[in-house]
Design a protein around this motif. Sequence first.
Motif, PDB file in Angstrom:
ATOM      1  N   ASN A   1       0.540  -0.797   0.061  1.00 47.78           N
ATOM      2  CA  ASN A   1       0.069  -0.036   0.182  1.00 47.78           C
ATOM      3  C   ASN A   1       0.926   1.374  -0.539  1.00 47.78           C
ATOM      4  O   ASN A   1       1.951   1.455   0.384  1.00 47.78           O
ATOM      5  N   TYR A   2       0.318   2.585  -0.635  1.00 45.51           N
ATOM      6  CA  TYR A   2       0.904   3.999  -1.074  1.00 45.51           C
ATOM      7  C   TYR A   2      -0.139   4.585  -0.378  1.00 45.51           C
ATOM      8  O   TYR A   2      -0.573   4.959  -1.445  1.00 45.51           O
ATOM      9  N   LYS A   3      -0.370   5.132   0.888  1.00 42.94           N
ATOM     10  CA  LYS A   3      -1.552   5.611   1.646  1.00 42.94           C
ATOM     11  C   LYS A   3      -0.781   6.475   2.553  1.00 42.94           C
ATOM     12  O   LYS A   3      -0.180   6.572   3.014  1.00 42.94           O
ATOM     13  N   THR A   4      -2.441   7.404   2.358  1.00 40.94           N
ATOM     14  CA  THR A   4      -2.402   8.961   3.477  1.00 40.94           C
ATOM     15  C   THR A   4      -3.504   8.512   4.792  1.00 40.94           C
ATOM     16  O   THR A   4      -4.302   8.488   3.714  1.00 40.94           O
ATOM     17  N   TYR A   5      -2.687   8.010   5.814  1.00 40.22           N
ATOM     18  CA  TYR A   5      -4.231   7.857   6.730  1.00 40.22           C
ATOM     19  C   TYR A   5      -4.481   8.869   7.526  1.00 40.22           C
ATOM     20  O   TYR A   5      -2.938   9.577   8.054  1.00 40.22           O
ATOM     21  N   TYR A   6      -4.782   9.654   7.778  1.00 38.09           N
ATOM     22  CA  TYR A   6      -5.674  10.396   8.772  1.00 38.09           C
ATOM     23  C   TYR A   6      -5.983   9.583  10.285  1.00 38.09           C
ATOM     24  O   TYR A   6      -7.739   9.035  10.115  1.00 38.09           O
ATOM     25  N   LEU A   7      -5.863   9.867  11.412  1.00 36.11           N
ATOM     26  CA  LEU A   7      -6.124   9.284  12.674  1.00 36.11           C
ATOM     27  C   LEU A   7      -6.766  10.196  12.871  1.00 36.11           C
ATOM     28  O   LEU A   7      -6.198  11.054  13.888  1.00 36.11           O
TER      29      LEU A   7
ATOM     30  N   VAL B   1       1.752   8.906   7.680  1.00 32.31           N
ATOM     31  CA  VAL B   1       0.456   8.565   9.080  1.00 32.31           C
ATOM     32  C   VAL B   1       0.067  10.384   9.628  1.00 32.31           C
ATOM     33  O   VAL B   1       1.063  10.730  10.310  1.00 32.31           O
ATOM     34  N   HIS B   2      -0.716  10.759   9.822  1.00 34.47           N
ATOM     35  CA  HIS B   2      -1.080  12.024  10.118  1.00 34.47           C
ATOM     36  C   HIS B   2      -2.204  12.010  11.268  1.00 34.47           C
ATOM     37  O   HIS B   2      -3.214  11.539  11.109  1.00 34.47           O
ATOM     38  N   MET B   3      -1.967  12.030  12.684  1.00 33.78           N
ATOM     39  CA  MET B   3      -2.754  11.961  13.685  1.00 33.78           C
ATOM     40  C   MET B   3      -3.152  13.096  14.641  1.00 33.78           C
ATOM     41  O   MET B   3      -1.733  14.027  15.615  1.00 33.78           O
ATOM     42  N   ILE B   4      -4.820  12.611  14.846  1.00 26.48           N
ATOM     43  CA  ILE B   4      -4.210  14.471  16.129  1.00 26.48           C
ATOM     44  C   ILE B   4      -4.985  13.731  16.846  1.00 26.48           C
ATOM     45  O   ILE B   4      -6.002  12.923  16.631  1.00 26.48           O
TER      46      ILE B   4
ATOM     47  N   TYR C   1       8.966   7.020  13.492  1.00 27.66           N
ATOM     48  CA  TYR C   1       8.840   6.668  12.397  1.00 27.66           C
ATOM     49  C   TYR C   1       8.964   8.778  11.908  1.00 27.66           C
ATOM     50  O   TYR C   1       7.697   8.375  11.564  1.00 27.66           O
ATOM     51  N   SER C   2       9.422   9.706  12.533  1.00 28.52           N
ATOM     52  CA  SER C   2       8.878  10.547  12.330  1.00 28.52           C
ATOM     53  C   SER C   2       9.012  11.088  11.127  1.00 28.52           C
ATOM     54  O   SER C   2       8.336  12.182  10.587  1.00 28.52           O
ATOM     55  N   ASP C   3       9.894   9.937   9.467  1.00 26.93           N
ATOM     56  CA  ASP C   3       9.784  10.536   8.273  1.00 26.93           C
ATOM     57  C   ASP C   3       8.539  10.454   8.006  1.00 26.93           C
ATOM     58  O   ASP C   3       8.189  10.591   6.513  1.00 26.93           O
ATOM     59  N   ARG C   4       7.641   9.616   8.608  1.00 21.05           N
ATOM     60  CA  ARG C   4       6.352   8.592   8.213  1.00 21.05           C
ATOM     61  C   ARG C   4       5.237   8.988   9.068  1.00 21.05           C
ATOM     62  O   ARG C   4       3.645   8.681   8.819  1.00 21.05           O
ATOM     63  N   PHE C   5       5.451   9.679   9.666  1.00 22.04           N
ATOM     64  CA  PHE C   5       4.059  10.011  10.947  1.00 22.04           C
ATOM     65  C   PHE C   5       4.705  11.509  11.550  1.00 22.04           C
ATOM     66  O   PHE C   5       5.321  11.350  12.508  1.00 22.04           O
ATOM     67  N   SER C   6       2.590  11.895  11.754  1.00 18.79           N
ATOM     68  CA  SER C   6       2.887  13.163  11.865  1.00 18.79           C
ATOM     69  C   SER C   6       1.825  13.309  13.416  1.00 18.79           C
ATOM     70  O   SER C   6       0.720  12.649  13.198  1.00 18.79           O
TER      71      SER C   6
ATOM     72  N   ASN D   1      -4.874  21.801   6.492  1.00 18.16           N
ATOM     73  CA  ASN D   1      -4.468  22.137   6.075  1.00 18.16           C
ATOM     74  C   ASN D   1      -3.258  22.154   6.580  1.00 18.16           C
ATOM     75  O   ASN D   1      -1.812  22.178   5.390  1.00 18.16           O
ATOM     76  N   GLU D   2      -2.680  22.139   7.759  1.00 15.55           N
ATOM     77  CA  GLU D   2      -1.396  22.230   8.034  1.00 15.55           C
ATOM     78  C   GLU D   2      -0.965  20.573   7.666  1.00 15.55           C
ATOM     79  O   GLU D   2       0.399  20.978   7.343  1.00 15.55           O
TER      80      GLU D   2
END
Length: 357
Positions: free
Chosen positions: A112-118, A144-147, A169-174, A213-214
């Motif tokens: 998979n090549y995805k962007t996950y918003y959690l 992965v972007h998570m709030i 995983y700082s290069d792939r996880f915010s 947006n961020e």
Amino acid sequence: MSKFYQLKVINTQQETNDSVSVSFDVPYELYDTFNYKPGQYLTLKFNIGGNEFRRSYSLCSSPVLEEPLKIGVKRVKDGLVSNYINDSIKAGSTIDVMPPGGRFFADVHKDNYKTYYLFAAGSGITPILSILRTVLLTEERSFVHMIYGNRKQDSIMFREELNKLEEEYSDRFSLIHTLSRSNSSWMDMWSSDNKEDFRKGRVDKAAVEWFINEYPPYAQNAEYYICGPGTMIENTKKALKGIDVPDERIFIESFGTEKVKSFVEGIENAQLTAQLNGETISTKISKGKTVLRALIDAGKEPPFSCEGGVCSTCMCKLKKGEVHMQNNLALDEEELNKGYILSCQSIPLTENVEVEY
């Protein structure tokens, strides 16, 4: 039939002042039975004060690691079972556990090549953490972007583990924490010495819009996973729909105590016919009782778990008659149009009701 297995607790850990994690040992012969997808839950059964109680708790462990099954349980005000688990369950305890279930999960694949918003709030972190860990461990090309929303810093469940994942995983996880209250001043939290990013407020429409947006998607194939209380879910979904995210990319699991949206007493002594486990059952439904409770009172074993209209374990198809569902946080519009109902929430509105499990 809802089959339970006795599993031994091998560890409990205090996660915050009002939450614990519980880890289970699964015997080798039950490995296949307890296989699960990231985001699914376990149903636990307890006998407390001579009465049976069932509750569902999401797995926060990852199925791609050789690790025990683990759930996180946060105290709920006047929550009989959640308080019992926090106060009484220890290593060595034995609990009746149903195999994993639930329709809230991520289909994780190596290619998979995805962007996950959690999006998570409070104890809604548990299935989100399972998805997060599994994606990071399995999908090397996904981002992965998570709030994560909480009241205060000391109420953040799995805080140390989240920090480690963000560092590794700082290069792939915010990761963004948003707090409705604070243990310290907001100036302290935004200081350069503080390695964690905190935002003031809840996971609401404004926060979601700011977050998207961020952190724009790296891969255009984006999916959105939401878990928390009802208001948080409604606000998050509204914000996503406002930027034209299609329904099929939004996945929702409701956490927290939900008030019954509407109560109807229904028909007195409606006739119920149910197809269950290859048996045709005929029984009466007392006024104000649900289809599920009528079957249990008749000595039958229909599938059920939360009895809150959340998990969909009790789903069946309405073949005849009409019912009123007091609460529905599990079935989508397509399923409703096909005649599916939640038997734990369904009150008869006609003298004859027929369902099929």
